[in-house]
Design a protein around this motif. Structure first.
Motif, PDB file in Angstrom:
ATOM      1  N   ASN A 251       0.828  -1.201   0.000  1.00  0.00           N
ATOM      2  CA  ASN A 251       0.000   0.000   0.000  1.00  0.00           C
ATOM      3  C   ASN A 251       0.862   1.249   0.000  1.00  0.00           C
ATOM      4  O   ASN A 251       2.028   1.226   0.402  1.00  0.00           O
ATOM      5  N   HIS A 255      -1.993   6.484   5.197  1.00  0.00           N
ATOM      6  CA  HIS A 255      -2.891   6.420   6.351  1.00  0.00           C
ATOM      7  C   HIS A 255      -2.632   5.231   7.278  1.00  0.00           C
ATOM      8  O   HIS A 255      -3.488   4.906   8.091  1.00  0.00           O
ATOM      9  N   PHE A 256      -1.483   4.611   7.194  1.00  0.00           N
ATOM     10  CA  PHE A 256      -1.334   3.372   7.961  1.00  0.00           C
ATOM     11  C   PHE A 256      -1.337   3.606   9.469  1.00  0.00           C
ATOM     12  O   PHE A 256      -1.698   2.718  10.240  1.00  0.00           O
ATOM     13  N   ASP A 258      -3.437   5.235  10.942  1.00  0.00           N
ATOM     14  CA  ASP A 258      -4.849   5.183  11.330  1.00  0.00           C
ATOM     15  C   ASP A 258      -5.458   3.802  11.103  1.00  0.00           C
ATOM     16  O   ASP A 258      -6.616   3.575  11.468  1.00  0.00           O
ATOM     17  N   GLU A 259      -4.700   2.896  10.506  1.00  0.00           N
ATOM     18  CA  GLU A 259      -5.238   1.581  10.138  1.00  0.00           C
ATOM     19  C   GLU A 259      -4.616   0.420  10.900  1.00  0.00           C
ATOM     20  O   GLU A 259      -5.087  -0.714  10.800  1.00  0.00           O
ATOM     21  N   GLY A 262      -6.957  -1.689  13.281  1.00  0.00           N
ATOM     22  CA  GLY A 262      -7.881  -2.555  12.553  1.00  0.00           C
ATOM     23  C   GLY A 262      -7.199  -3.776  11.983  1.00  0.00           C
ATOM     24  O   GLY A 262      -7.749  -4.885  12.011  1.00  0.00           O
ATOM     25  N   LEU A 263      -5.962  -3.601  11.489  1.00  0.00           N
ATOM     26  CA  LEU A 263      -5.208  -4.732  10.947  1.00  0.00           C
ATOM     27  C   LEU A 263      -4.921  -5.754  12.038  1.00  0.00           C
ATOM     28  O   LEU A 263      -5.119  -6.962  11.850  1.00  0.00           O
ATOM     29  N   TYR A 283       1.227  -4.706   4.473  1.00  0.00           N
ATOM     30  CA  TYR A 283       0.387  -5.288   5.515  1.00  0.00           C
ATOM     31  C   TYR A 283       0.456  -6.811   5.375  1.00  0.00           C
ATOM     32  O   TYR A 283       0.086  -7.358   4.338  1.00  0.00           O
ATOM     33  N   ARG A 410       0.366   6.388  16.768  1.00  0.00           N
ATOM     34  CA  ARG A 410      -0.048   7.262  15.671  1.00  0.00           C
ATOM     35  C   ARG A 410       0.795   8.539  15.639  1.00  0.00           C
ATOM     36  O   ARG A 410       1.298   8.949  14.586  1.00  0.00           O
TER      37      ARG A 410
END
Length: 557
Positions: A251, A255-256, A258-259, A262-263, A283, A410
């Motif tokens: 990717n 924005h990783f 912020d992700e 979730g991952l 990822y 973050r």
């Protein structure tokens, strides 16, 4: 002419690195295994790390080294050291810790001894009914995993590098990646320990104690960095056998930060690789699947494979030239080669013995959870080694591993991005060594484990042969290091890092050295009266001139 010469040089460097990364591993029969970290002669023994040099570049000398093969021999070794008032430390057969944890003193410390677990490595007992395995401290991680898998079971987590003993794994907090279940740290899967500890003369100067969750000091012993005694046996919890399914997703890195949560929540064994100079993230979507799932994949991570001595030496020499000529663009071309080739070979994942044919790669847990094929070589020749083998002029690096609380991750990434965006090319140095690896470690009840869910950020970068030699863009890596540890309060991995990141480490662990009386000899700064000696009238009080100081002061009240 100068531009043409420089272009030709950069092309040559890129070819050398392509040679390194495209050369297949030498067959095992034509490579040499890692050397013993301990070398002894008539004057004593020298302990070196697996990388050949400690952080301070000073040798670790001891009077002698003992190699027990049984628990009783281990007890006798500790007893002898205790009786003679020797300083003693435990060392494993590989000594892969970067800090000098295993060194009991200096050459001026005459009464010092090492106890090596290199030969205390034969006992592995799998209990299928209780879903546990008990192993001698010196048992290698690969031998342990193979035995467990042969019984139809799986060890849920492990470090990515398998060249470790089980005693070394848990005592330094080594880990894989997971926020699921018990988490990614191996010590959080420990259900029992045997420790050899010093004892009174009437008890034979040393004794074996058994610990589990019913014992008060169990959580202190699970990650002890060798300070509570010699680990003799380790008992780990297991689960029914399963397979893993891995897919790497590339990717843009916009924005990783912020992700990442979730991952980690969606994929049990997820991790992230970040190439900051390339604005690229990977990822790793990594999940368990049933044992009857189709696939016989293998994780043979490329950086842990054997390479020819010539290739490793040529790659190091090329980077030294780039460092000496301050050629930033040359380093970025190296990084381009590395990133592109690692994508092509899926970082070393193989669908079968023929190689990588596409995602997902599915294989048994024991073949997917860890790797280290450069370890399993023969003494027949010296054509290839692990790339960091100190006997050759190969890779020589610093390795930083910052454990950052998830709530602060973050902001840390955003700060590194701000630094990157000023001059992206200044971060190519880490991308040569596979970028920033980010793994997930769950909150732990171990005193020196993680107090909250965290992300382990690990990056590797060039180290000069001489301590005083400046490094290209070293200010960038020093700033990233200090942002992590001092701005965001990252906790250091106990077996990695440069010495400076351990400054103030006591304050980052709520249960670090906070035993009763710990302030009396400087083992802690007091925060409660019990850290002094209340029975003798010494209580924890503010300083007189420096009010933020906390000192043990006599009080009649």
């Amino acid at each position: 002419m100068m531009n043409l010469t420089m272009a030709s040089f950069v092309w040559l460097v890129s070819c050398l690195w392509l040679l390194m990364f495209c050369s297949t591993s030498i067959p095992k029969a034509y490579a040499m295994p890692p050397q013993s970290p301990v070398k002894c002669d008539a004057t004593g023994c020298i302990l070196r790390s697996a990388y050949g040099v400690w952080n301070d570049r000073k040798e670790c000398w001891v009077q002698k080294t003992i190699y027990p093969t049984t628990e009783e021999e281990l007890r006798l070794a500790v007893a002898d050291a205790n009786q003679k008032k020797f300083k003693v430390k435990i060392v494993t057969g590989s000594s892969h810790s970067i800090p000098k944890l295993a060194c009991p003193g200096t050459k001026s410390t005459k009464n010092s001894v090492l106890i090596s677990t290199a030969k205390y490595n034969s006992g592995i007992k799998v209990d299928v009914e209780s879903l546990t395995v008990t192993a001698d401290s010196g048992v290698g991680l690969r031998d342990l995993i193979n035995k467990v898998e042969d019984a139809g079971l799986s060890l849920v987590t492990s470090p990515y590098w398998e060249g470790l003993s089980i005693g070394g794994v848990i005592s330094t907090g080594a880990h894989g990646s997971s926020w699921w279940g018990k988490g990614g740290a191996v010590h959080d899967h420990v259900v029992g320990l045997s420790l050899v500890v010093p004892a009174k003369e009437s008890e034979g100067y040393a004794k074996v104690i058994q610990l589990d969750s019913r014992n008060q000091i169990f959580n202190a012993a699970k990650v002890s960095i060798g300070m509570l005694g010699a680990i003799s046996k380790v008992q780990l919890s297991l689960e029914p056998g399963f397979k893993r399914s891995i897919t790497n997703i590339y990717n843009d890195d916009s924005h990783f930060e912020d992700e990442f949560i979730g991952l980690a929540q969606k994929h049990e064994f997820a991790d992230i690789t970040w190439y900051p100079s390339k604005h690229t993230t990977i990822y790793r979507q990594d999940d368990r699947v049933p044992l009857n799932s189709s696939g016989n994949g293998i994780n043979d991570y490329f950086g842990f494979q054997s390479f020819s001595v010539l290739t490793s030496s040529a790659a190091r020499s090329s980077e030294e030239v780039l460092e000496g000529t301050r050629n930033v663009n040359g380093k970025c071309r190296m990084a381009d080669t590395v990133v592109g080739f690692m994508k092509l070979i899926a970082n070393g994942l193989r669908n079968n013995n023929l190689g990588f044919t596409g995602y997902p790669v599915v294989g048994c847990q024991g073949k997917m959870q860890t790797s280290g094929s450069c370890l399993y070589t023969s003494k027949l020749d010296n054509l290839s080694t692990c790339v960091w083998d100190p006997r050759i002029k190969g890779a020589f690096c610093f390795e930083t591993a910052a454990i950052i609380s998830a709530s602060k991750f973050r902001n840390f990434i955003q700060d590194v991005k701000k630094l990157r965006d000023l001059k992206p090319e200044h971060l190519c140095g880490a991308d040569i060594y596979y970028g920033f690896l980010m793994r997930f470690v769950k909150a732990s009840d171990a005193y020196l484990g993680q107090p909250e869910d965290s992300v382990v950020v690990q990056f590797t970068y060039y180290r000069a042969n001489e301590a005083s030699t400046p490094r290209l863009n070293q200010d960038v890596w020093e700033e990233v290091e200090q942002i992590a540890f001092f701005k965001y309060g990252a906790r250091p991995h106990w077996a990695k890092n440069r010495n400076l990141v351990f400054l103030g480490v006591q304050q980052k662990y709520p249960n670090f050295a906070k035993a009763e009386g710990c302030a009396m000899e400087g083992l802690c700064i007091c925060s409660e009266d019990k850290h002094c000696n209340p029975s003798k009238g010494y209580l924890c009080k503010p300083g007189i001139i420096y009010n933020k100081a906390r000192v043990c002061r006599f009080s009649t009240s």
